[in-house]
Design a protein around this motif. Structure first.
Motif, PDB file in Angstrom:
ATOM      1  N   GLU A   4       0.827  -1.202   0.000  1.00 31.60           N
ATOM      2  CA  GLU A   4       0.000   0.000   0.000  1.00 31.60           C
ATOM      3  C   GLU A   4       0.860   1.250   0.000  1.00 31.60           C
ATOM      4  OE1 GLU A   4      -3.378   2.281  -0.182  1.00 31.60           O
ATOM      5  OE2 GLU A   4      -3.242   0.114  -0.359  1.00 31.60           O
ATOM      6  N   SER A   8       1.035   3.770  -3.087  1.00 28.88           N
ATOM      7  CA  SER A   8       0.530   5.105  -2.774  1.00 28.88           C
ATOM      8  C   SER A   8       1.507   6.180  -3.239  1.00 28.88           C
ATOM      9  CB  SER A   8       0.285   5.250  -1.274  1.00 28.88           C
ATOM     10  OG  SER A   8      -0.767   4.432  -0.855  1.00 28.88           O
ATOM     11  N   GLY A  11       0.459   6.994  -6.506  1.00 27.68           N
ATOM     12  CA  GLY A  11      -0.899   7.493  -6.635  1.00 27.68           C
ATOM     13  C   GLY A  11      -1.966   6.431  -6.756  1.00 27.68           C
ATOM     14  N   LEU A  12      -1.665   5.191  -6.457  1.00 27.60           N
ATOM     15  CA  LEU A  12      -2.658   4.116  -6.479  1.00 27.60           C
ATOM     16  C   LEU A  12      -2.963   3.687  -5.056  1.00 27.60           C
ATOM     17  CD1 LEU A  12      -1.516   1.902  -9.448  1.00 27.60           C
ATOM     18  CD2 LEU A  12      -3.530   3.338  -9.320  1.00 27.60           C
ATOM     19  N   PHE A  13      -4.060   4.173  -4.540  1.00 32.41           N
ATOM     20  CA  PHE A  13      -4.467   3.832  -3.184  1.00 32.41           C
ATOM     21  C   PHE A  13      -5.419   2.651  -3.221  1.00 32.41           C
ATOM     22  CE2 PHE A  13      -3.627   8.400  -3.226  1.00 32.41           C
ATOM     23  CZ  PHE A  13      -2.715   8.505  -2.191  1.00 32.41           C
ATOM     24  N   LEU A  29     -11.155   3.218  -2.555  1.00 32.78           N
ATOM     25  CA  LEU A  29      -9.918   3.989  -2.634  1.00 32.78           C
ATOM     26  C   LEU A  29      -9.265   3.894  -4.002  1.00 32.78           C
ATOM     27  CD1 LEU A  29      -8.310   3.253   0.839  1.00 32.78           C
ATOM     28  CD2 LEU A  29      -9.048   5.463  -0.018  1.00 32.78           C
ATOM     29  N   SER A  33      -8.773   7.058  -6.352  1.00 34.01           N
ATOM     30  CA  SER A  33      -7.446   7.519  -6.746  1.00 34.01           C
ATOM     31  C   SER A  33      -7.333   7.707  -8.253  1.00 34.01           C
ATOM     32  CB  SER A  33      -6.365   6.560  -6.250  1.00 34.01           C
ATOM     33  OG  SER A  33      -6.439   5.312  -6.898  1.00 34.01           O
ATOM     34  N   TYR A  37      -8.269  11.587  -7.456  1.00 37.95           N
ATOM     35  CA  TYR A  37      -6.930  12.021  -7.053  1.00 37.95           C
ATOM     36  C   TYR A  37      -6.074  12.434  -8.252  1.00 37.95           C
ATOM     37  CZ  TYR A  37      -2.290  11.703  -4.917  1.00 37.95           C
ATOM     38  OH  TYR A  37      -1.015  11.960  -4.489  1.00 37.95           O
ATOM     39  N   TRP A  38      -5.958  11.538  -9.244  1.00 43.92           N
ATOM     40  CA  TRP A  38      -5.119  11.853 -10.400  1.00 43.92           C
ATOM     41  C   TRP A  38      -5.614  13.047 -11.206  1.00 43.92           C
ATOM     42  CZ3 TRP A  38      -0.359  11.123 -11.540  1.00 43.92           C
ATOM     43  CH2 TRP A  38       0.343  10.081 -10.938  1.00 43.92           C
ATOM     44  N   ALA A  60      -0.543  15.515  -1.093  1.00 37.49           N
ATOM     45  CA  ALA A  60      -0.262  14.146  -1.534  1.00 37.49           C
ATOM     46  C   ALA A  60       0.527  13.386  -0.475  1.00 37.49           C
ATOM     47  CB  ALA A  60       0.512  14.173  -2.850  1.00 37.49           C
ATOM     48  N   ALA A  63      -1.816  12.496   2.288  1.00 38.60           N
ATOM     49  CA  ALA A  63      -2.716  11.403   1.904  1.00 38.60           C
ATOM     50  C   ALA A  63      -2.006  10.056   1.998  1.00 38.60           C
ATOM     51  CB  ALA A  63      -3.240  11.624   0.484  1.00 38.60           C
ATOM     52  N   ASN A  67      -3.263   7.343   4.707  1.00 38.27           N
ATOM     53  CA  ASN A  67      -3.719   6.059   4.178  1.00 38.27           C
ATOM     54  C   ASN A  67      -2.952   4.901   4.808  1.00 38.27           C
ATOM     55  OD1 ASN A  67      -5.093   4.244   2.516  1.00 38.27           O
ATOM     56  ND2 ASN A  67      -3.531   4.390   0.945  1.00 38.27           N
TER      57      ASN A  67
END
Length: 96
Positions: A4, A8, A11-13, A29, A33, A37-38, A60, A63, A67
């Motif tokens: 994770e 993260s 940018g991949l939650f 999530l 994301s 998010y992106w 970021a 986050a 997370n």
């Protein structure tokens, strides 16, 4: 939790949540994301010509930390729930 954190950073939650067994949270999530998010990060950088990174960068980082901490707390709750109870103290009964 390592998965994770590493994903993260890109940018991949949510992948770590899915691996941990919280599929609903992980899918939410992951979708968030990709679709929230992106576009927010890319649009903020493009619209402000890079100056937005002064605000978006700390957001970021926050986050990612939040997370990871939330996943760690969820994993701890799961391990406490499934941990064996401590042995009961031995009772000394009088001999008969």
């Amino acid at each position: 939790m390592v998965t994770e954190f590493i994903l993260s950073l890109f940018g991949l939650f949510g992948v770590g949540w899915i691996i941990a067994g919280s599929t609903a949270t992980g899918i939410i999530l992951l979708i968030g994301s990709v679709f929230i998010y992106w576009p927010l990060m890319i649009g903020g950088v493009i619209l402000t010509r890079g100056i937005g990174l002064l605000c978006l960068g700390p957001i970021a980082i926050g986050a990612i930390i939040l997370n990871t901490l939330l996943l760690m707390m969820a994993l701890r709750r799961k391990t406490v729930r499934f941990a064996a109870p401590p042995p009961s103290p031995a009772r000394n009964y009088p001999p008969f």
